[in-house]
Scaffold this motif. Structure first.
Motif, short mmCIF file in Angstrom:
data_model
loop_
_atom_site.label_atom_id
_atom_site.label_comp_id
_atom_site.label_asym_id
_atom_site.label_seq_id
_atom_site.Cartn_x
_atom_site.Cartn_y
_atom_site.Cartn_z
N PRO A 113 78.85 -32.21 20.50
CA PRO A 113 79.66 -32.42 21.06
C PRO A 113 79.76 -34.21 21.05
N VAL A 114 80.22 -35.32 20.17
CA VAL A 114 79.63 -36.88 20.42
C VAL A 114 81.38 -37.95 20.70
N VAL A 115 81.03 -38.57 21.80
CA VAL A 115 82.48 -39.94 21.79
C VAL A 115 81.52 -41.17 21.53
N ILE A 116 82.43 -42.07 21.33
CA ILE A 116 82.42 -43.04 20.37
C ILE A 116 83.31 -43.90 21.37
N THR A 117 82.83 -45.35 21.86
CA THR A 117 83.52 -46.00 22.91
C THR A 117 83.42 -46.78 22.26
N GLY A 118 84.37 -48.74 22.13
CA GLY A 118 83.81 -49.82 21.71
C GLY A 118 84.95 -50.68 21.93
N ASP A 119 84.46 -52.02 21.99
CA ASP A 119 85.38 -52.90 21.18
C ASP A 119 84.65 -53.18 20.06
N PHE A 120 86.35 -52.70 19.22
CA PHE A 120 85.57 -52.81 17.33
C PHE A 120 86.22 -53.94 16.82
N ASN A 121 86.47 -55.16 17.68
CA ASN A 121 87.05 -56.39 16.93
C ASN A 121 88.22 -55.89 15.18
N PHE A 122 88.55 -54.83 15.45
CA PHE A 122 89.59 -55.12 14.58
C PHE A 122 91.03 -54.04 14.76
N PRO A 123 92.27 -54.17 14.30
CA PRO A 123 93.10 -53.12 15.10
C PRO A 123 93.94 -52.06 14.39
N LYS A 124 93.63 -51.15 15.17
CA LYS A 124 94.97 -50.25 14.92
C LYS A 124 95.39 -50.51 13.78
N GLY A 125 95.13 -49.66 12.31
CA GLY A 125 96.14 -49.52 11.10
C GLY A 125 95.00 -50.64 10.26
N SER A 126 94.57 -51.37 10.82
CA SER A 126 93.33 -52.25 9.42
C SER A 126 92.80 -50.81 8.86
N ASP A 127 91.76 -52.12 7.75
CA ASP A 127 91.47 -51.30 6.24
C ASP A 127 89.98 -51.08 7.68
N LEU A 128 89.53 -51.49 8.16
CA LEU A 128 88.29 -51.12 8.96
C LEU A 128 88.73 -49.74 9.76
N TYR A 129 89.78 -49.87 10.60
CA TYR A 129 89.93 -48.73 11.32
C TYR A 129 90.74 -47.46 9.79
N ASN A 130 90.38 -47.03 9.05
CA ASN A 130 91.54 -46.15 8.14
C ASN A 130 89.52 -46.00 7.61
N THR A 131 88.75 -46.35 7.59
CA THR A 131 87.50 -46.26 6.86
C THR A 131 86.91 -45.35 8.78
N LEU A 132 86.98 -46.15 9.47
CA LEU A 132 86.88 -45.28 10.90
C LEU A 132 86.44 -43.27 11.06
N VAL A 133 88.37 -43.86 11.02
CA VAL A 133 89.12 -42.38 11.24
C VAL A 133 88.95 -41.82 10.00
N ALA A 134 88.63 -42.19 8.67
CA ALA A 134 88.53 -41.29 6.82
C ALA A 134 87.20 -40.60 7.17
N SER A 135 86.40 -41.18 8.79
CA SER A 135 85.07 -40.12 8.44
C SER A 135 84.69 -39.16 9.11
N SER A 136 84.10 -38.64 9.53
CA SER A 136 84.16 -37.57 10.68
C SER A 136 84.67 -37.89 12.06
N LEU A 137 85.15 -39.36 12.31
CA LEU A 137 85.78 -39.51 13.57
C LEU A 137 87.31 -39.18 13.33
N THR A 138 87.40 -39.16 14.58
CA THR A 138 89.34 -39.22 15.52
C THR A 138 88.75 -40.17 16.24
N ASP A 139 90.38 -41.08 15.84
CA ASP A 139 91.25 -41.73 16.90
C ASP A 139 90.89 -40.82 18.34
N SER A 140 90.84 -40.85 19.01
CA SER A 140 91.20 -40.16 20.45
C SER A 140 92.74 -40.46 20.65
N ALA A 141 93.45 -40.88 20.38
CA ALA A 141 94.74 -41.58 21.20
C ALA A 141 95.74 -40.67 19.92
#
Length: 285
Positions: A194-222
């Protein structure tokens, strides 16, 4: 760079002296667990404490003490914060190195704290978000040196392990955010647990980079929490809640039971605890 490092070292000496006199300023160690998680859950927190402004030294540790996360990823954790947190939260261990120095205490870090009464530290490390991640370096078009710290924690009672990955992406360099995020995702995906990832990502939810993040094997806990707060996480010391977060707690596919995602908006002594709201997620592995 030599001048910058010299200034950083001088600042850290002053920070260390400040931390040493904190106990004589009437600031006692906070009691633990006023808002502790349920026994069966694991609580993961992300907290940008903002460098400087160390007059908040009594309330930043209090937030951690009240909410009692199993582990918390800090951003902008300079030497004084490192020492203050370690001093006032002795039931926690802390790991991380300065982004300009590669040494503990010396400089701003993406430190991780963990409950040392509950967990054994198995391994940890820090890498730089750059073309040369194994040494102190600045990457691509970044304005600042940026790092990612990781830790493997083992439950002393059950032997169960999880990895906590914590980062702070650059605020100015667009290529640095893209490439830095790739390195963080790659590291998170390297753990067979199990892996948890935290951080100040300096991009907002819904942005292209956010979509890249959640398109990987990772999921936004919210997004998978049974109950979840919503709204901004960076507020700039203003009473605002509307907007998209730029701080996240994400999980890999080994974690599917997220009970809640929470934004800590309360003030302490009628003051903001930072220019970001701390966030945390309660989950079951």
């Amino acid at each position: 760079m030599a001048l910058e490092q010299l200034m950083t070292s001088a600042k850290q000496i002053l920070c260390a002296l400040f931390a040493l006199i904190l106990p004589f300023m009437g600031i006692g160690r906070p009691a633990l667990g006023a808002k502790a998680p349920a026994p069966e859950t694991v609580r993961i927190m992300s907290f940008n404490v903002r460098d400087g402004e160390y007059d908040r030294g009594e309330i930043v540790p209090q937030v951690v003490a009240d909410y009692l996360p199993d582990s918390v990823g800090f951003q902008e954790c300079e030497g004084t914060w490192y020492l203050t947190l370690r001093t006032y939260l002795p039931d926690y261990g802390i790991v991380g190195v300065g982004r300009l120095t590669g040494a503990p205490l010396l400089g701003e870090s993406t430190a991780i704290m963990y409950r040392n009464d509950k967990y054994r530290l198995i391994d940890w490390g820090t890498f730089w978000l750059s073309e040369t991640p194994d040494r102190v370096s600045i990457g691509w078009d970044a304005k600042y040196h940026r790092t990612c710290t990781w830790a493997i924690l083992e439950n002393k009672e059950t032997g169960a392990r999880y990895a906590h990955v914590n980062t702070h992406l650059d605020n100015a360099g667009s290529e640095a955010r893209v490439k830095g995020l790739e390195l963080v995702i790659e590291k998170a995906e390297s753990f067979d647990m199990p892996v948890v990832i935290t951080g100040d990502f300096n991009f907002p939810k819904g942005s292209d980079l956010y979509n890249t993040l959640v398109a990987s094997s990772l999921t936004d806990s919210a997004e998978i929490a049974v109950s979840a707060d919503s709204g901004c996480t960076a507020h700039g010391y203003k009473d605002v809640t509307e907007g998209n977060p730029i701080d996240f707690v994400c999980v890999n596919d080994r974690i599917t039971d997220v009970r809640s995602y929470n934004i800590v908006r309360e003030k302490y002594n009628d003051r903001f605890v930072s220019d970001h709201y701390p966030i945390f997620a309660d989950m079951v592995f």
